[in-house]
Design a protein around this motif. Structure first.
Motif, mmCIF file in Angstrom:
data_model
loop_
_atom_site.group_PDB
_atom_site.id
_atom_site.type_symbol
_atom_site.label_atom_id
_atom_site.label_comp_id
_atom_site.label_asym_id
_atom_site.label_seq_id
_atom_site.Cartn_x
_atom_site.Cartn_y
_atom_site.Cartn_z
ATOM 1 N N LEU A 97 31.969 46.369 51.009
ATOM 2 C CA LEU A 97 33.134 46.908 51.294
ATOM 3 C C LEU A 97 33.523 48.257 50.514
ATOM 4 N N ASN A 98 32.911 48.374 49.330
ATOM 5 C CA ASN A 98 32.930 49.715 48.814
ATOM 6 C C ASN A 98 32.448 50.851 49.172
ATOM 7 N N VAL A 99 31.397 50.546 50.216
ATOM 8 C CA VAL A 99 30.926 51.852 50.775
ATOM 9 C C VAL A 99 31.808 52.499 51.986
ATOM 10 N N TYR A 100 32.446 51.806 52.371
ATOM 11 C CA TYR A 100 33.601 52.221 53.411
ATOM 12 C C TYR A 100 34.784 52.496 52.677
ATOM 13 N N PHE A 101 35.148 51.829 51.772
ATOM 14 C CA PHE A 101 36.530 51.927 50.965
ATOM 15 C C PHE A 101 35.937 52.406 49.480
ATOM 16 N N PRO A 102 35.787 53.504 49.232
ATOM 17 C CA PRO A 102 35.421 54.009 47.913
ATOM 18 C C PRO A 102 36.350 53.546 46.888
ATOM 19 N N ARG A 103 37.640 53.583 47.012
ATOM 20 C CA ARG A 103 38.586 53.180 45.827
ATOM 21 C C ARG A 103 39.040 51.703 45.685
ATOM 22 N N LEU A 104 38.047 50.977 46.389
ATOM 23 C CA LEU A 104 38.381 49.328 46.330
ATOM 24 C C LEU A 104 37.627 48.809 45.312
ATOM 25 N N PRO A 105 37.924 48.229 44.398
ATOM 26 C CA PRO A 105 37.134 47.482 43.124
ATOM 27 C C PRO A 105 35.804 46.834 43.553
ATOM 28 N N LYS A 106 35.090 46.977 42.850
ATOM 29 C CA LYS A 106 33.736 46.371 43.149
ATOM 30 C C LYS A 106 33.769 45.049 42.271
ATOM 31 N N ASP A 107 34.403 44.569 41.516
ATOM 32 C CA ASP A 107 34.645 43.237 40.957
ATOM 33 C C ASP A 107 35.775 42.552 41.224
ATOM 34 N N SER A 108 35.700 41.253 41.586
ATOM 35 C CA SER A 108 36.444 40.173 42.042
ATOM 36 C C SER A 108 37.718 40.113 41.077
ATOM 37 N N ARG A 109 37.216 39.981 39.890
ATOM 38 C CA ARG A 109 38.289 40.140 38.712
ATOM 39 C C ARG A 109 39.323 40.724 38.783
ATOM 40 N N THR A 110 39.149 42.129 39.110
ATOM 41 C CA THR A 110 39.858 43.470 39.202
ATOM 42 C C THR A 110 40.973 43.215 40.362
ATOM 43 N N VAL A 111 40.424 42.867 41.505
ATOM 44 C CA VAL A 111 41.351 42.401 42.916
ATOM 45 C C VAL A 111 42.003 41.220 42.485
ATOM 46 N N MET A 112 41.779 40.228 41.846
ATOM 47 C CA MET A 112 42.460 39.060 41.659
ATOM 48 C C MET A 112 43.323 39.226 40.361
ATOM 49 N N LYS A 113 43.179 40.222 39.616
ATOM 50 C CA LYS A 113 44.033 40.723 38.236
ATOM 51 C C LYS A 113 44.077 39.417 37.387
ATOM 52 N N THR A 114 42.652 38.890 37.434
ATOM 53 C CA THR A 114 42.217 38.024 36.277
ATOM 54 C C THR A 114 42.563 38.613 34.762
ATOM 55 N N PRO A 115 43.264 37.907 34.021
ATOM 56 C CA PRO A 115 43.650 38.335 32.723
ATOM 57 C C PRO A 115 42.395 38.480 31.780
ATOM 58 N N ARG A 116 42.155 39.644 31.058
ATOM 59 C CA ARG A 116 41.003 39.861 30.147
ATOM 60 C C ARG A 116 41.040 38.931 28.985
ATOM 61 N N SER A 117 42.199 38.294 28.579
ATOM 62 C CA SER A 117 42.203 37.266 27.386
ATOM 63 C C SER A 117 43.225 36.247 27.520
ATOM 64 N N LEU A 118 42.972 35.220 27.162
ATOM 65 C CA LEU A 118 43.902 34.141 27.202
ATOM 66 C C LEU A 118 44.529 33.596 25.999
ATOM 67 N N ASP A 119 45.682 33.193 25.829
ATOM 68 C CA ASP A 119 46.295 32.748 24.509
ATOM 69 C C ASP A 119 46.016 31.128 24.339
ATOM 70 N N VAL A 120 44.723 30.978 24.042
ATOM 71 C CA VAL A 120 44.239 29.450 24.011
ATOM 72 C C VAL A 120 44.756 29.039 22.591
ATOM 73 N N LYS A 121 45.573 27.962 22.272
ATOM 74 C CA LYS A 121 45.689 27.483 21.045
ATOM 75 C C LYS A 121 44.660 26.212 20.873
ATOM 76 N N GLU A 122 44.577 26.309 19.626
ATOM 77 C CA GLU A 122 43.825 25.077 18.837
ATOM 78 C C GLU A 122 44.792 23.961 18.388
ATOM 79 N N ILE A 123 44.700 23.047 19.006
ATOM 80 C CA ILE A 123 45.751 21.864 18.690
ATOM 81 C C ILE A 123 44.880 20.638 18.244
ATOM 82 N N GLY A 124 45.650 19.507 17.801
ATOM 83 C CA GLY A 124 44.821 18.260 17.251
ATOM 84 C C GLY A 124 43.643 17.824 18.526
#
Length: 412
Positions: A97-124
């Protein structure tokens, strides 16, 4: 345009006129056709008076794909979530789709707004990530906004259980799941997720984020994307099997002498711990009594202090017993096992010919079961592999037919 329209006006119109007379069609339809023809010719004349550059700019202003990029991205994200499209497949689609919509992101993580980092806690015993109750409700509640009125209570059912991932490894998940049950019924959503080689060894760390957030929701209004805040979000009940209930309530298991969660009857040893029929008159356990005994460290029933005591929660009344394990995988499975595998001298076991007849009857019922039943009937030879839904179906529907005339009346 001029070459196309003139033949239509000079020749085709005459043919249509003669056909109209022969077929006696309504004159108003013909007038409407001529009016539309004149409109097309007038548009053609207006286009002839405009320069090519002006025409191209007008067309681009109407069909400019850039203006719709942000809206398209949002619709694609919703489509991907609804149909559970894999990330690599979604990325491949975006690349096309980027060929017809140049400003559309090429990666699904950008469109889905996937966080770049997660606050994972180490617990017992492993790692824990808290998705959040409010974050999940913000995604769910707006879709049911027509059912959520001002002052409406949002009640959530909570489930906690272990989930093995691999047969060759001890790694397992312990998710905290939620589901809105009032004023509408939602799909289950993940509140928190623990991963480790065993169940969480420190219950307080495992439930800390959940208890803290739920406590805030019980104390005040929250914004879930409806404009007006929702004033009352609370827990309807905890849906867990017996081991999980004992774990999060910090009580003795169902095989303990004081293992009953609903009464104070002491079990007796008869090769295993059993509760006799006289226990139906035993004193009931009460919510307030549970809290008092936890503070006094009463070790008859409780083995510790549960973090859930920090919430406004009935530790007895809001923990219903598990129907699936108790009835379907418990009573019904045991009764069928007695009828098929018990020693002959006990007088319960069915003959092999009768078992074959019952199995054939169950298999003959398969083609008449509507699609609302998740599983079709299987033969008694595969009893050890039956699922809970199959035992439920046998108890409520197919077993009534298959056993009739093949079982002693007292057993039937």
């Amino acid at each position: 345009m001029e070459e196309m329209m003139v033949p239509l006006h000079e020749h085709d119109a005459d043919e249509i006129e003669s056909g109209r007379t022969e077929e006696n069609s309504d004159s108003s339809e013909w007038d409407h056709f001529l009016n539309r023809l004149n409109e097309v010719e007038s548009v053609e004349e207006n286009l002839d008076h405009q320069s090519d550059s002006d025409t191209d700019s007008d067309i681009e202003s109407v069909f400019d794909p850039v203006d719709k990029t942000e809206e398209l991205g949002g619709e694609l994200a919703a489509w991907s979530s609804k149909w559970k499209v894999k990330a690599n497949a979604f990325t491949a689609l975006l690349t096309l789709l980027n060929v017809y919509f140049p400003r559309l992101p090429k990666d699904s993580r950008t469109v889905m707004k996937t966080p770049r980092s997660l606050d994972v806690k180490e617990i017992g015993g492993g790692s824990y990530f808290h998705f959040g109750i409010v974050a999940m409700l913000t995604n769910i509640v707006p879709a049911f906004s027509h059912l959520v009125l001002r002052g409406t209570r949002l009640l959530i059912q909570v489930n906690i259980d272990g989930l093995p991932l691999f047969k060759s490894s001890g790694i397992q998940l312990w998710p905290i799941l939620g589901r809105v049950c009032q004023p509408f019924q939602s799909e289950p959503f993940v509140i928190g997720l623990f991963c480790g080689k065993q169940k969480p060894t420190i219950l307080g760390e495992y439930l800390d984020d959940f208890v803290s957030e739920m406590g805030q929701l019980q104390r005040g209004p929250i914004d879930v994307g409806l404009g007006d805040p929702v004033n009352d979000v609370n827990i309807a009940c905890f849906i867990c099997d017996a081991p999980a209930r004992a774990f999060i309530k910090q009580v003795k298991g169902h095989s303990g002498y004081y293992g009953c969660e609903k009464c104070k009857q002491k079990g007796s040893w008869e090769g295993r711990v059993v509760f006799t029929c006289t226990s139906i008159d035993a004193p009931k356990r009460e919510n307030e009594d549970f809290r008092v005994r936890a503070e006094l460290r009463d070790t008859n029933h409780q083995i510790g202090v549960s973090p859930l005591l920090r919430l406004s929660l009935g530790m007895v009344s809001q923990f219903p017993l598990d129907y699936m394990h108790l009835v379907c995988l418990g009573v019904v499975k045991r009764l069928l096992s007695y009828l098929i595998k018990s020693p002959v001298q006990k007088g319960l076991r069915l003959g092999s010919a009768v078992i074959v007849e019952i199995s054939q009857c169950l298999k003959s019922i398969r083609e008449y079961l509507p699609r609302e039943f998740n599983r079709k009937c299987r033969s008694l030879d595969e009893l050890d592999r039956w699922k809970a839904t199959e035992f439920r179906q046998f108890m409520l529907y197919s077993g009534v037919v298959a056993m009739k005339g093949r079982l002693k009346d007292v057993f039937y």
